[in-house]
Motif scaffolding. Structure first.
Motif, PDB file in Angstrom:
ATOM      1  N   ILE A   1      16.132 -28.144  60.778  1.00  0.00           N
ATOM      2  CA  ILE A   1      17.229 -27.580  59.983  1.00  0.00           C
ATOM      3  C   ILE A   1      16.759 -26.330  59.244  1.00  0.00           C
ATOM      4  N   VAL A   2      15.612 -26.439  58.564  1.00  0.00           N
ATOM      5  CA  VAL A   2      15.085 -25.321  57.782  1.00  0.00           C
ATOM      6  C   VAL A   2      14.788 -24.121  58.680  1.00  0.00           C
ATOM      7  N   ASN A   3      14.167 -24.365  59.819  1.00  0.00           N
ATOM      8  CA  ASN A   3      13.818 -23.270  60.731  1.00  0.00           C
ATOM      9  C   ASN A   3      15.063 -22.548  61.234  1.00  0.00           C
ATOM     10  N   LYS A   4      16.125 -23.300  61.503  1.00  0.00           N
ATOM     11  CA  LYS A   4      17.375 -22.681  61.944  1.00  0.00           C
ATOM     12  C   LYS A   4      17.935 -21.773  60.851  1.00  0.00           C
ATOM     13  N   PHE A   5      17.927 -22.265  59.619  1.00  0.00           N
ATOM     14  CA  PHE A   5      18.424 -21.466  58.508  1.00  0.00           C
ATOM     15  C   PHE A   5      17.600 -20.193  58.325  1.00  0.00           C
ATOM     16  N   LYS A   6      16.275 -20.337  58.350  1.00  0.00           N
ATOM     17  CA  LYS A   6      15.409 -19.183  58.103  1.00  0.00           C
ATOM     18  C   LYS A   6      15.486 -18.163  59.234  1.00  0.00           C
ATOM     19  N   LYS A   7      15.722 -18.622  60.438  1.00  0.00           N
ATOM     20  CA  LYS A   7      15.871 -17.698  61.558  1.00  0.00           C
ATOM     21  C   LYS A   7      17.137 -16.858  61.399  1.00  0.00           C
ATOM     22  N   GLU A   8      18.216 -17.497  60.982  1.00  0.00           N
ATOM     23  CA  GLU A   8      19.497 -16.812  60.852  1.00  0.00           C
ATOM     24  C   GLU A   8      19.640 -16.068  59.517  1.00  0.00           C
ATOM     25  N   ILE A   9      18.947 -16.569  58.473  1.00  0.00           N
ATOM     26  CA  ILE A   9      19.032 -15.960  57.135  1.00  0.00           C
ATOM     27  C   ILE A   9      17.604 -15.730  56.641  1.00  0.00           C
ATOM     28  N   PRO A  10      16.958 -14.631  57.050  1.00  0.00           N
ATOM     29  CA  PRO A  10      15.534 -14.404  56.738  1.00  0.00           C
ATOM     30  C   PRO A  10      15.197 -14.402  55.250  1.00  0.00           C
ATOM     31  N   ASP A  11      16.129 -13.954  54.409  1.00  0.00           N
ATOM     32  CA  ASP A  11      15.841 -13.913  52.970  1.00  0.00           C
ATOM     33  C   ASP A  11      16.377 -15.151  52.240  1.00  0.00           C
ATOM     34  N   LEU A  12      16.466 -16.254  52.952  1.00  0.00           N
ATOM     35  CA  LEU A  12      16.951 -17.517  52.386  1.00  0.00           C
ATOM     36  C   LEU A  12      16.041 -18.025  51.272  1.00  0.00           C
ATOM     37  N   THR A  13      16.647 -18.532  50.201  1.00  0.00           N
ATOM     38  CA  THR A  13      15.914 -19.279  49.187  1.00  0.00           C
ATOM     39  C   THR A  13      16.158 -20.761  49.442  1.00  0.00           C
ATOM     40  N   LEU A  14      15.082 -21.479  49.728  1.00  0.00           N
ATOM     41  CA  LEU A  14      15.155 -22.917  49.985  1.00  0.00           C
ATOM     42  C   LEU A  14      14.657 -23.687  48.773  1.00  0.00           C
ATOM     43  N   ALA A  15      15.508 -24.546  48.237  1.00  0.00           N
ATOM     44  CA  ALA A  15      15.107 -25.454  47.158  1.00  0.00           C
ATOM     45  C   ALA A  15      15.021 -26.857  47.730  1.00  0.00           C
ATOM     46  N   THR A  16      14.036 -27.614  47.287  1.00  0.00           N
ATOM     47  CA  THR A  16      13.918 -28.998  47.745  1.00  0.00           C
ATOM     48  C   THR A  16      13.465 -29.893  46.601  1.00  0.00           C
ATOM     49  N   ASP A  17      13.578 -31.198  46.796  1.00  0.00           N
ATOM     50  CA  ASP A  17      13.142 -32.195  45.818  1.00  0.00           C
ATOM     51  C   ASP A  17      12.058 -33.059  46.435  1.00  0.00           C
TER      52      ASP A  17
END
Length: 424
Positions: free
Chosen positions: A278-294
């Protein structure tokens, strides 16, 4: 009659406090900003973690001790999760559960007159389109649904929020439109799990995001926490929605552990590999993505190998924001029947992950030095200046700007928690 509301915890609970304030305002009950001026005090509790529980319990006890002549009402999650403890520490306090907010005025009036009123239990009452009173006109919170579809063993919040209850997209969009017309520049879509939205009504989160983002005006949309299990079959549609120009390039996707064994024991419903995909798909499509996790450190079944897998996961996906929590038993949670691991071990693991967290965020922020960012100014800084958010929802401290405006900023300084910049 004057009322002071003190809210704790998450964005969703903050919005509950705003709804109660709205109900009181509609009934001509005065709201005050100073507790000393109040006749009635509402403590809107959070119960997600033990430190927060301890904080609200202490607050309730101190209020009774320091203000014996004032009436106290307890609201929020504690009312539904731990009524026995609440009754023992505040036998003369009234209660208003998180599903009974529309009764806030009646509870306040009866409590003021000396009655002990306890309004609890679940309701399908909508929390969208109702009057709200907030001290921040720039950031508008909209609760898109309440409850969740999860069965996480460590969670007690689901006992307070109940089964999933999604609100109509049309109502949510109407509230967002009104808020924007009244000056809001940031719309926060919040829930216990935004990805659960519509699973009970047939509507979809991606549709909701797009409809809000396509409203007229200069604003940004922040989408709240999404459970990885519920995004698995909708990744592409959510990515397309987050790509909308007015939506922050930001996702909050909790993983909790890097061990498949622990995730299974937590009943999370997904694997580590699925999360990474999931994360890799997001980062591929949105390179400047900010990912927050718990991350929960020291779940009762977590051994050293499990912990090291969490370390490996963080080093691989490099979340921009990591919310760390040391495991502690919660009232009614399934995992509370398990034996906790030694607290010293938990402390050492938490310290180790905190160091990793700082290294990741500092490196990411330093990569933005000398870059030029679009920034929305959303609040005054507690130590001066103003705080804005980049298109990727990264906080930036700037000077000489106006609240609610978009500015172009050159990043001049980076720390592990925020950026500093100058307006161009």
């Amino acid at each position: 009659m004057k009322v002071y509301i003190d809210s704790y915890g998450c964005t969703f609970n903050k919005a509950d406090g705003q709804i109660m304030a709205g109900v009181l305002n509609e009934n001509n009950i005065d709201l005050v900003d100073n507790i000393d001026d109040a006749d009635v005090i509402i403590v809107n509790t959070c119960y997600v973690k033990l430190p927060t529980e301890n904080k609200v319990v202490y607050k309730i006890q101190q209020l009774q001790k320091n203000f014996p002549d004032k009436k106290i009402i307890v609201g929020g999650c504690m009312v539904e999760i731990d009524p026995e403890k609440l009754d023992s520490i505040g036998p003369n306090c009234s209660w208003i559960g998180p599903h009974q907010l529309n009764k806030a005025a009646d509870v306040v009036k009866q409590t003021y007159c000396g009655e002990v009123v306890r309004e609890c239990g679940f309701s399908k009452e909508s929390k969208v389109g109702v009057p709200k009173v907030t001290d921040d006109s720039l950031i508008h919170i909209i609760q898109i649904c309440e409850g969740c579809l999860g069965a996480c063993t460590f969670c007690c919040t689901r006992f307070a929020r109940g089964p999933l209850n999604s609100y109509p997209i049309s109502d949510i969009v109407a509230e967002a439109k009104e808020a924007i017309e009244n000056g809001a520049c940031e719309i926060q879509l919040t829930a216990q799990d935004t990805m659960a939205f519509g699973r009970d009504t047939g509507e979809k989160l991606s549709t909701l995001i797009k409809e809000v983002a396509n409203l007229d005006g200069d604003f940004r949309v922040r989408v709240g926490m999404m459970h990885p299990k519920n995004i698995l079959n909708d990744v592409d549609e959510i990515i397309d929605a987050i790509k909308q120009p007015k939506v922050y390039n930001f996702i909050h996707l909790p993983i909790q552990s890097g061990s498949d064994k622990v995730l299974k024991e937590m009943r999370r419903g997904h694997t580590v590999d699925q999360y990474i995909e999931i994360v890799n798909k997001f980062k591929k499509e949105i390179p400047d993505l900010t990912l927050a996790t718990d991350i929960i450190v020291g779940y009762p079944t977590e051994n050293n190998d499990d912990f090291l897998k969490t370390v490996d996961l963080l080093n691989e996906v490099k979340p921009s924001l990591i919310h760390l929590s040391k495991y502690q038993h919660r009232k009614g949670a399934i995992s509370s029947s398990l034996k906790e691991i030694p607290h010293q071990t938990m402390k050492e693991r938490s310290k180790f992950l905190s160091k990793i967290k700082g290294e990741i965020t500092k490196q990411e922020n330093e990569e933005l030095l000398d870059s030029h960012q679009n920034v929305l100014i959303v609040e005054k800084g507690s130590k001066g200046g103003f705080i804005g958010k980049t298109d990727s929802y990264i906080p930036v401290v700037v000077e000489d700007v106006n609240l609610g405006e978009f500015v172009r900023v050159k990043i001049t300084h980076a720390t592990a928690t925020y950026l500093k910049g100058i307006v161009e």
